[in-house]
Scaffold this motif. Structure first.
Motif, PDB file in Angstrom:
ATOM      1  N   PHE A 161      27.633 -65.256  40.633  1.00 21.63           N
ATOM      2  CA  PHE A 161      27.211 -64.391  39.531  1.00 21.63           C
ATOM      3  C   PHE A 161      28.369 -64.229  38.552  1.00 21.63           C
ATOM      4  O   PHE A 161      29.535 -64.380  38.904  1.00 21.63           O
ATOM      5  CB  PHE A 161      26.748 -63.019  40.052  1.00 21.63           C
ATOM      6  CG  PHE A 161      27.705 -62.374  41.029  1.00 21.63           C
ATOM      7  CD1 PHE A 161      28.824 -61.676  40.587  1.00 21.63           C
ATOM      8  CD2 PHE A 161      27.483 -62.474  42.394  1.00 21.63           C
ATOM      9  CE1 PHE A 161      29.689 -61.085  41.482  1.00 21.63           C
ATOM     10  CE2 PHE A 161      28.344 -61.884  43.307  1.00 21.63           C
ATOM     11  CZ  PHE A 161      29.458 -61.196  42.838  1.00 21.63           C
ATOM     12  N   SER A 190      26.710 -56.404  39.681  1.00 23.57           N
ATOM     13  CA  SER A 190      26.992 -57.397  38.640  1.00 23.57           C
ATOM     14  C   SER A 190      26.392 -56.986  37.303  1.00 23.57           C
ATOM     15  O   SER A 190      25.460 -56.171  37.234  1.00 23.57           O
ATOM     16  CB  SER A 190      26.460 -58.774  39.048  1.00 23.57           C
ATOM     17  OG  SER A 190      25.073 -58.876  38.825  1.00 23.57           O
ATOM     18  N   TRP A 196      24.546 -57.608  44.618  1.00 22.48           N
ATOM     19  CA  TRP A 196      24.772 -58.674  45.582  1.00 22.48           C
ATOM     20  C   TRP A 196      25.447 -58.141  46.840  1.00 22.48           C
ATOM     21  O   TRP A 196      26.150 -57.137  46.804  1.00 22.48           O
ATOM     22  CB  TRP A 196      25.617 -59.782  44.962  1.00 22.48           C
ATOM     23  CG  TRP A 196      24.919 -60.515  43.866  1.00 22.48           C
ATOM     24  CD1 TRP A 196      24.629 -60.057  42.609  1.00 22.48           C
ATOM     25  CD2 TRP A 196      24.383 -61.834  43.930  1.00 22.48           C
ATOM     26  NE1 TRP A 196      23.951 -61.009  41.884  1.00 22.48           N
ATOM     27  CE2 TRP A 196      23.791 -62.116  42.674  1.00 22.48           C
ATOM     28  CE3 TRP A 196      24.346 -62.822  44.914  1.00 22.48           C
ATOM     29  CZ2 TRP A 196      23.175 -63.324  42.385  1.00 22.48           C
ATOM     30  CZ3 TRP A 196      23.741 -64.029  44.632  1.00 22.48           C
ATOM     31  CH2 TRP A 196      23.157 -64.284  43.382  1.00 22.48           C
ATOM     32  N   LYS A 197      25.233 -58.897  47.936  1.00 18.94           N
ATOM     33  CA  LYS A 197      25.775 -58.492  49.236  1.00 18.94           C
ATOM     34  C   LYS A 197      26.409 -59.693  49.919  1.00 18.94           C
ATOM     35  O   LYS A 197      25.875 -60.804  49.879  1.00 18.94           O
ATOM     36  CB  LYS A 197      24.658 -57.922  50.117  1.00 18.94           C
ATOM     37  CG  LYS A 197      25.104 -57.469  51.510  1.00 18.94           C
ATOM     38  CD  LYS A 197      23.930 -56.881  52.292  1.00 18.94           C
ATOM     39  CE  LYS A 197      24.349 -56.399  53.675  1.00 18.94           C
ATOM     40  NZ  LYS A 197      23.205 -55.801  54.411  1.00 18.94           N
ATOM     41  N   SER A 198      27.545 -59.458  50.552  1.00 13.41           N
ATOM     42  CA  SER A 198      28.202 -60.466  51.381  1.00 13.41           C
ATOM     43  C   SER A 198      28.455 -59.860  52.753  1.00 13.41           C
ATOM     44  O   SER A 198      28.840 -58.693  52.863  1.00 13.41           O
ATOM     45  CB  SER A 198      29.533 -60.909  50.772  1.00 13.41           C
ATOM     46  OG  SER A 198      30.253 -61.754  51.657  1.00 13.41           O
ATOM     47  N   TRP A 205      27.308 -65.035  49.218  1.00 11.38           N
ATOM     48  CA  TRP A 205      26.630 -63.863  48.688  1.00 11.38           C
ATOM     49  C   TRP A 205      25.131 -64.115  48.549  1.00 11.38           C
ATOM     50  O   TRP A 205      24.711 -65.248  48.306  1.00 11.38           O
ATOM     51  CB  TRP A 205      27.193 -63.515  47.306  1.00 11.38           C
ATOM     52  CG  TRP A 205      28.629 -63.110  47.320  1.00 11.38           C
ATOM     53  CD1 TRP A 205      29.724 -63.938  47.387  1.00 11.38           C
ATOM     54  CD2 TRP A 205      29.138 -61.783  47.278  1.00 11.38           C
ATOM     55  NE1 TRP A 205      30.877 -63.200  47.386  1.00 11.38           N
ATOM     56  CE2 TRP A 205      30.548 -61.877  47.308  1.00 11.38           C
ATOM     57  CE3 TRP A 205      28.538 -60.521  47.190  1.00 11.38           C
ATOM     58  CZ2 TRP A 205      31.370 -60.739  47.267  1.00 11.38           C
ATOM     59  CZ3 TRP A 205      29.356 -59.398  47.152  1.00 11.38           C
ATOM     60  CH2 TRP A 205      30.751 -59.512  47.201  1.00 11.38           C
ATOM     61  N   THR A 206      24.366 -63.035  48.693  1.00 14.17           N
ATOM     62  CA  THR A 206      22.934 -63.086  48.413  1.00 14.17           C
ATOM     63  C   THR A 206      22.559 -61.836  47.614  1.00 14.17           C
ATOM     64  O   THR A 206      23.197 -60.781  47.737  1.00 14.17           O
ATOM     65  CB  THR A 206      22.100 -63.116  49.697  1.00 14.17           C
ATOM     66  OG1 THR A 206      22.440 -61.987  50.513  1.00 14.17           O
ATOM     67  CG2 THR A 206      22.357 -64.402  50.469  1.00 14.17           C
ATOM     68  N   GLN A 207      21.527 -61.957  46.786  1.00  7.96           N
ATOM     69  CA  GLN A 207      21.030 -60.787  46.073  1.00  7.96           C
ATOM     70  C   GLN A 207      20.388 -59.811  47.050  1.00  7.96           C
ATOM     71  O   GLN A 207      19.736 -60.216  48.020  1.00  7.96           O
ATOM     72  CB  GLN A 207      20.004 -61.187  45.021  1.00  7.96           C
ATOM     73  CG  GLN A 207      20.594 -61.664  43.708  1.00  7.96           C
ATOM     74  CD  GLN A 207      19.502 -61.919  42.683  1.00  7.96           C
ATOM     75  OE1 GLN A 207      18.481 -62.515  42.999  1.00  7.96           O
ATOM     76  NE2 GLN A 207      19.730 -61.472  41.453  1.00  7.96           N
ATOM     77  N   THR A 208      20.573 -58.538  46.795  1.00 10.98           N
ATOM     78  CA  THR A 208      19.881 -57.525  47.595  1.00 10.98           C
ATOM     79  C   THR A 208      18.462 -57.354  47.070  1.00 10.98           C
ATOM     80  O   THR A 208      18.071 -57.950  46.061  1.00 10.98           O
ATOM     81  CB  THR A 208      20.611 -56.172  47.506  1.00 10.98           C
ATOM     82  OG1 THR A 208      20.457 -55.648  46.182  1.00 10.98           O
ATOM     83  CG2 THR A 208      22.084 -56.315  47.838  1.00 10.98           C
ATOM     84  N   SER A 212      15.684 -59.048  41.732  1.00 11.48           N
ATOM     85  CA  SER A 212      16.061 -60.457  41.659  1.00 11.48           C
ATOM     86  C   SER A 212      16.269 -60.907  40.220  1.00 11.48           C
ATOM     87  O   SER A 212      16.531 -62.089  39.962  1.00 11.48           O
ATOM     88  CB  SER A 212      14.985 -61.325  42.310  1.00 11.48           C
ATOM     89  OG  SER A 212      13.742 -61.155  41.632  1.00 11.48           O
TER      90      SER A 212
END
Length: 778
Positions: A161, A190, A196-198, A205-208, A212
């Motif tokens: 991102f 962001s 986002w979460k890691s 990372w992935t979006q929470t 989206s």
């Protein structure tokens, strides 16, 4: 007022326009490199020390971050100058100068957020990237840098991102938050792509489930190229360690992203670690407001600042609320409001009715307006502790956008502003005293630099963004000699070689956008403005400008995108030279001017082409003091590579008439006959940036200084560029016959913008890192 954008765009353009960099130039008509005396051994040696020239702050510190348990550990982040570690005693250590923050990667000197591992006070995370998008709205993804030794070394991971550390609302946050009980889990708020979460310390990372939505280029442009997005996340947990997951959290969301993502509130809650989210109602009077800062106290309350507008120095009205969170039934209690400016930051010491609360009031500029509001009874009453105090050394009062109470000493309060950091150690006093703890925190952006001949009363003249032009007489003291102390850009300056007390400069007053030029006849002790401006100066105030002086009372001024003009009467009148007009190339361009120090009737003008996609560079020569110029056919034959103004350089050896050095962005050329012919030096060539989408220019800056004793050439030559595939600063003691690298990988500063060499001390160069002020060697 987005202060730093213009100062770092050249470096950003260098990365964004990588695919368009000029090709390799070819050998033109040449003459042998001049030498004097016997040939010596190959050039060897490198810089042994790097020291910051003293200014003291000078740039926008966008956040102060204490470690949540080891309170002696603190960091500062800046918009273009990287990050600093607090040493105590008013002193800082820069931590983003070296390996990992490589040349050509200046964009990663913009730090948007910092987080510290609560279970390991050696571990620090920096999320970096100056701009979340280019001028067309195309996203530019950022990086996360990870250090396990408090910033002495870093590794980094690319982020999926964008990051905008030098964009509007860059003091909002902190956007990066670590789960206090399980710090390998982290969240990032962001600007353009949601939350986002890691779960692996930032590696992936992935979006929470918050949203989206990823803003498109057109949507970013529709927001004025200033997206704020998700502002911050607040984890409902004050425990440290143990490995458990924090399930309950709140996300503050800017109205721009709320609207684009189809959300219904500026505050959302998750009770399952960010998997799903539900809206939380905010008080009606702050619906649609921004949340610049929020803090959770150990009793479970949140103190949330709301502001109607957003950004550095944003106006109000502002409100402070205490939010009960899940512990207190999510109730709201208004604690403060202001219509003079807005609220930038909030910090709390203690809990409940005896809590000390410090509020940063931003966007106030005049005496009698609030700056720092303090409450010692949980917000029941307030008093001002900064306005009218011995506080302001000039500039940026209205950018008080973050504030921190020392967790170990409630009388020690620090706040940021547009020129650095201020602190008080006696906040409980009726009239607290303030000082600036900015030793070795140097975040100025130098645009041009010139050194005088040996024996001058000063070291150099520094023309910089925001702070203007200054004459530096002591490297360890803030300078005091300048054409103006007003908020200004210094674009260019020159010194008369035959009499270094005569100095000319060109700049722009930032508050009005008005161009001005100045001259001093006494080494910078006093200044007078030119009574008039040359053609083009008032409408072309970009930093791609040049000004030189061949004789006292004489100057030639080349404003950006303009035909240079000359004056013989200290600016009472100006006459245009016969140099060709510069065609538009999509970015600012200009002529680079230098005076032959041995024969000031000779003045040289270099047109770099303006961009890598433009026409070849050319050099013009004047023999009448810069009034009329003739094209150097030798420069045409040399087929100089076209490159941007900021990626090129022209220098003259003051010891030999007609001895010129040119860096065309790709390689180095040398002329010993006033530009009639040019020799192309081997070894320098543009290369791909390491781990970057940009390229590293083969030769972008060139400077000459005092020769080494016994050397075969009358000047030491220094070049910023890539030689045999390795970027660095290179020097030659034998007129370019041999070269040695002068810096090392630990001193790259994200790239070097300007450089000048000292004529009194061999081996001393002055140069600018990315937003790091000036550094000198040896």
């Amino acid at each position: 007022m987005n202060r730093k954008h213009s100062l770092v765009l050249p470096a950003l353009f260098a990365a964004l326009l990588a695919g368009c960099s000029g090709g390799n130039s070819t050998q033109g008509t040449s003459s042998p490199v001049a030498t004097a005396g016997p040939v010596m051994a190959a050039t060897v040696g490198s810089a042994t020390a790097y020291t910051s020239v003293k200014w003291g702050g000078g740039g926008y510190v966008t956040g102060l971050i204490y470690h949540p348990t080891s309170y002696n550990v603190m960091y500062a982040r800046t918009d273009i100058g990287g990050a600093y570690r607090w040493n105590g005693g008013g002193s800082w250590t820069p931590i983003t100068d070296g390996i990992g923050f490589n040349a050509g990667e200046s964009t990663f000197h913009g730090v948007e957020s910092i987080a510290l591992d609560p279970t390991n006070d050696n571990k620090v995370y920096l999320v970096t990237g100056m701009y979340s998008h280019d001028w067309q709205g195309t996203p530019i993804n950022g990086r996360i840098y990870v250090s396990s030794d408090r910033g002495n070394s870093f590794t980094h991971y690319d982020l999926p991102f964008p990051v905008g550390g030098n964009e509007n609302a860059r003091a909002v946050g902190e956007r990066l938050q670590l789960d206090p009980t399980n710090p390998s889990t982290m969240f990032y708020a962001s600007r353009t792509a949601g939350l986002w979460k890691s779960t692996n310390s930032g590696q992936t990372w992935t979006q929470t489930g918050l949203s989206s939505k990823v803003l498109s280029a057109s949507e970013i442009q529709g927001l004025g190229n200033a997206p704020v997005g998700v502002e911050q996340i607040m984890l409902d947990n004050s425990n440290v360690g143990g490995g458990a997951t924090t399930w309950i959290m709140y996300a503050a969301i800017a109205p721009d992203y709320v609207q684009k993502a189809g959300l219904t509130s500026t505050l959302y809650k998750s009770v399952n670690g960010g998997a799903t989210w539900t809206p939380v109602s905010v008080p009606a009077n702050v619906a649609g407001y921004y949340v610049p800062h929020a803090v959770r106290t150990s009793d479970g309350n949140y103190y949330i600042a709301f502001n109607k507008t957003v950004g550095q120095g944003a106006g109000g009205p502002g409100y402070l609320y205490r939010f009960g969170g899940v512990t207190f039934g999510e109730t709201w209690t208004q604690l403060a409001t202001t219509t003079q400016g807005g609220y930038g930051g909030v910090s709390v010491y203690g809990n409940g009715s005896t809590a000390r609360i410090a509020l940063a009031v931003t966007g106030t500029w005049s005496s009698g307006q609030p700056v720092v509001q303090l409450s010692d009874n949980g917000g029941a009453s307030w008093r001002e502790i900064a306005d009218g105090m011995t506080h302001w050394g000039g500039g940026y009062r209205g950018w008080v956008d973050d504030i921190e109470i020392d967790p170990t000493n409630k009388d020690h309060i620090m706040h940021i502003h547009g020129g650095g950091v201020w602190e008080t150690w006696n906040a409980s006093a009726a009239s607290p005293s303030w000082d600036a703890p900015v030793n070795n925190l140097e975040e100025t952006a130098t645009l041009a630099l010139v050194t005088p001949p040996a024996g001058a009363s000063y070291k150099f003249v520094n023309s910089a963004g925001d702070i203007g032009t200054w004459v530096q007489t002591d490297l360890a003291a803030t300078p005091t000699k300048a054409p103006t102390s007003a908020w200004s850009n210094g674009n260019a300056a020159d010194v008369l070689w035959s009499d270094s007390t005569y100095i000319v400069s060109a700049g722009v007053i930032n508050s009005t956008g008005g161009a001005f030029g100045s001259w001093s006849g006494d080494g910078g002790n006093s200044w007078s403005n030119f009574a008039t401006l040359p053609a083009g100066a008032s409408s072309n105030t970009a930093e791609s400008a040049s000004i030189v002086t061949p004789y006292r009372n004489n100057a030639i001024w080349a404003p950006a995108n303009s035909v240079p003009s000359y004056t013989t009467n200290n600016g009472a009148s100006w006459t245009s030279t016969n140099l060709p007009a510069l065609s538009a190339v999509g970015i600012n361009r200009g002529y680079r001017l230098v005076v032959d120090r041995r024969n000031p009737n000779k003045v040289y003008a270099y047109d770099s082409g303006g961009a890598s996609w433009a026409t070849a560079g050319k050099v013009y020569v004047s023999t009448d003091g810069g009034h009329n110029f003739t094209l150097s056919q030798g420069s045409v034959s040399a087929n100089l590579a076209p490159n941007a103004w900021y990626a090129t350089s022209l220098a003259v050896n003051p010891n030999v008439e007609g001895d010129l050095w040119l860096a065309d962005g790709n390689t180095v050329y040398h002329s010993t006959n006033s530009g009639a012919s040019w020799t192309k030096l081997s070894g320098f060539a543009t290369i791909a940036g390491n781990g970057s989408t940009g390229q590293l220019q083969g030769a972008s800056v060139i400077a000459l200084g005092k020769a080494q004793t016994g050397s075969s050439y009358s000047a030491a030559v220094y070049v910023v560029g890539a030689r045999n595939g390795v970027w660095g600063v290179y020097h030659s003691d034998d007129g370019g016959a041999t070269w040695a690298r002068f810096n090392d990988d630990a001193h790259q500063y994200g790239g070097i913008g300007v450089m000048a060499a000292d004529w009194s001390t061999y081996g001393r160069i002055y140069f600018s890192g990315t937003g790091r002020g000036l550094i000198y060697t040896n």
